[in-house]
Design a protein around this motif. Structure first.
Motif, short mmCIF file in Angstrom:
data_model
loop_
_atom_site.label_atom_id
_atom_site.label_comp_id
_atom_site.label_asym_id
_atom_site.label_seq_id
_atom_site.Cartn_x
_atom_site.Cartn_y
_atom_site.Cartn_z
N ARG A 40 0.84 -1.21 0.00
CA ARG A 40 0.00 0.00 0.00
C ARG A 40 0.87 1.26 0.00
NH1 ARG A 40 -2.94 -3.14 3.92
NH2 ARG A 40 -4.68 -4.13 2.88
N ALA A 41 1.96 1.22 0.74
CA ALA A 41 2.88 2.36 0.75
C ALA A 41 3.52 2.55 -0.63
CB ALA A 41 3.96 2.18 1.81
N MET A 42 3.89 1.44 -1.28
CA MET A 42 4.42 1.52 -2.64
C MET A 42 3.41 2.16 -3.58
SD MET A 42 6.21 -2.09 -3.53
CE MET A 42 6.85 -3.05 -2.18
N ALA A 43 2.16 1.74 -3.46
CA ALA A 43 1.11 2.29 -4.32
C ALA A 43 0.97 3.80 -4.10
CB ALA A 43 -0.22 1.58 -4.07
N ALA A 44 1.08 4.24 -2.86
CA ALA A 44 0.97 5.68 -2.57
C ALA A 44 2.12 6.45 -3.23
CB ALA A 44 0.96 5.92 -1.06
N TYR A 45 3.34 5.91 -3.14
CA TYR A 45 4.49 6.54 -3.79
C TYR A 45 4.29 6.58 -5.30
CZ TYR A 45 7.58 6.76 0.31
OH TYR A 45 8.16 7.07 1.51
N ILE A 46 3.83 5.47 -5.87
CA ILE A 46 3.67 5.38 -7.31
C ILE A 46 2.58 6.34 -7.79
CG2 ILE A 46 2.92 3.85 -9.18
CD1 ILE A 46 4.46 1.61 -7.68
N LEU A 47 1.50 6.47 -7.04
CA LEU A 47 0.46 7.43 -7.42
C LEU A 47 0.99 8.87 -7.39
CD1 LEU A 47 -2.70 5.92 -5.70
CD2 LEU A 47 -2.29 6.17 -8.15
N LEU A 50 10.74 3.35 -10.15
CA LEU A 50 11.82 4.00 -9.42
C LEU A 50 12.87 4.53 -10.37
CD1 LEU A 50 13.30 4.69 -6.78
CD2 LEU A 50 14.27 2.40 -6.83
N ARG A 51 13.30 3.70 -11.32
CA ARG A 51 14.32 4.14 -12.28
C ARG A 51 13.82 5.30 -13.13
NH1 ARG A 51 15.15 -1.40 -12.44
NH2 ARG A 51 13.90 -1.66 -14.32
N GLY A 52 12.58 5.21 -13.56
CA GLY A 52 12.00 6.29 -14.38
C GLY A 52 11.87 7.57 -13.59
N TYR A 53 11.47 7.47 -12.34
CA TYR A 53 11.31 8.68 -11.53
C TYR A 53 12.66 9.32 -11.23
CZ TYR A 53 9.27 11.98 -8.34
OH TYR A 53 8.86 13.14 -7.75
N GLU A 54 13.68 8.51 -10.99
CA GLU A 54 15.00 9.07 -10.73
C GLU A 54 15.54 9.82 -11.95
OE1 GLU A 54 17.05 5.54 -9.41
OE2 GLU A 54 16.98 6.24 -7.35
N ARG A 55 15.22 9.32 -13.14
CA ARG A 55 15.65 10.01 -14.38
C ARG A 55 14.99 11.36 -14.45
NH1 ARG A 55 14.56 7.09 -19.57
NH2 ARG A 55 15.16 9.09 -20.37
N LEU A 73 7.00 7.24 -17.70
CA LEU A 73 6.84 7.07 -16.26
C LEU A 73 5.39 6.74 -15.92
CD1 LEU A 73 7.85 7.15 -13.34
CD2 LEU A 73 7.53 9.63 -13.39
N ARG A 74 4.46 7.42 -16.55
CA ARG A 74 3.04 7.14 -16.30
C ARG A 74 2.68 5.72 -16.73
NH1 ARG A 74 -1.49 11.73 -16.80
NH2 ARG A 74 -1.18 12.36 -14.65
N GLN A 75 3.20 5.27 -17.85
CA GLN A 75 2.92 3.90 -18.30
C GLN A 75 3.49 2.88 -17.31
OE1 GLN A 75 4.69 3.99 -22.19
NE2 GLN A 75 2.82 4.75 -23.16
N ASN A 76 4.73 3.11 -16.87
CA ASN A 76 5.34 2.20 -15.89
C ASN A 76 4.57 2.22 -14.57
OD1 ASN A 76 7.36 1.26 -17.56
ND2 ASN A 76 8.81 2.83 -16.94
N ALA A 106 4.13 9.72 -7.93
CA ALA A 106 4.99 9.83 -9.12
C ALA A 106 4.13 9.99 -10.38
CB ALA A 106 5.89 8.60 -9.24
N TRP A 107 3.01 9.29 -10.44
CA TRP A 107 2.11 9.37 -11.58
C TRP A 107 1.55 10.79 -11.72
CZ3 TRP A 107 -3.08 10.10 -12.78
CH2 TRP A 107 -3.50 9.58 -14.00
N ARG A 108 1.14 11.37 -10.59
CA ARG A 108 0.63 12.75 -10.61
C ARG A 108 1.74 13.74 -10.99
NH1 ARG A 108 -2.30 10.84 -6.04
NH2 ARG A 108 -0.67 11.61 -4.66
N ASN A 109 2.94 13.54 -10.45
CA ASN A 109 4.06 14.41 -10.79
C ASN A 109 4.37 14.34 -12.28
OD1 ASN A 109 4.29 15.20 -8.13
ND2 ASN A 109 6.09 13.96 -7.70
#
Length: 155
Positions: A77-84, A150-155, A122-125, A86-89
């Protein structure tokens, strides 16, 4: 029975992803609001810890099976929150990049085009990772690959 559960979980996750995309496209970000201020910071080190397979293996060895499933679901659930987040960003970066494509400087336009391309990837990933997290929530012992986000967000 297991096949029915898999299909139900997959359907719910797919519906959630479809609704998310539909809402994102229907709600346009106002040009009056500072887009840069809408980017939410992400603790990349904490996210990296959540997706670390060695950390998951450590927890699997140290905890009883029931405890591991409970802890793993909280981690998912914490991963999903981080990914959401990143998706919004990524959506904000797409808007910034689209605005920058109107610049007269060719190098700025090319940088904006690359930023938009990376944000779309990043959104697709992120969408794929959310689907995998949905499956992993049903079966915490299954493998999970949120590392591309993670890799896409770091880029």
């Amino acid at each position: 029975m297991t096949l029915a559960i898999i299909l139900v979980v997959f359907s719910v996750v797919a519906l959630g992803v479809i609704l998310r995309f539909a809402l994102a496209h229907s709600l346009q970000i106002s040009r009056d609001v500072s887009l840069k201020g809408q980017i939410e910071p992400i603790d990349v080190a904490a996210f990296r810890n959540l997706v670390d397979p060695d950390e998951e293996e450590y927890l699997r060895r140290r905890l009883l099976s029931g405890e591991f499933r409970t802890v793993q679901r909280k981690r998912l659930r914490a991963m999903a929150a981080y990914i959401l987040t990143a998706w919004r960003n990524a959506g904000v970066l797409i808007s910034i990049g689209q605005a920058a494509m109107t610049a007269s400087d060719p190098s700025t336009v090319e940088a904006a085009r690359q930023m938009v391309s990376d944000a779309i990837l990043l959104r697709q990933n992120a969408a794929l990772a959310l689907c995998r997290i949905g499956v992993a929530l049903a079966w915490p012992h299954s493998g999970l690959a949120a590392a591309p986000v993670l890799r896409g967000y770091e880029r």
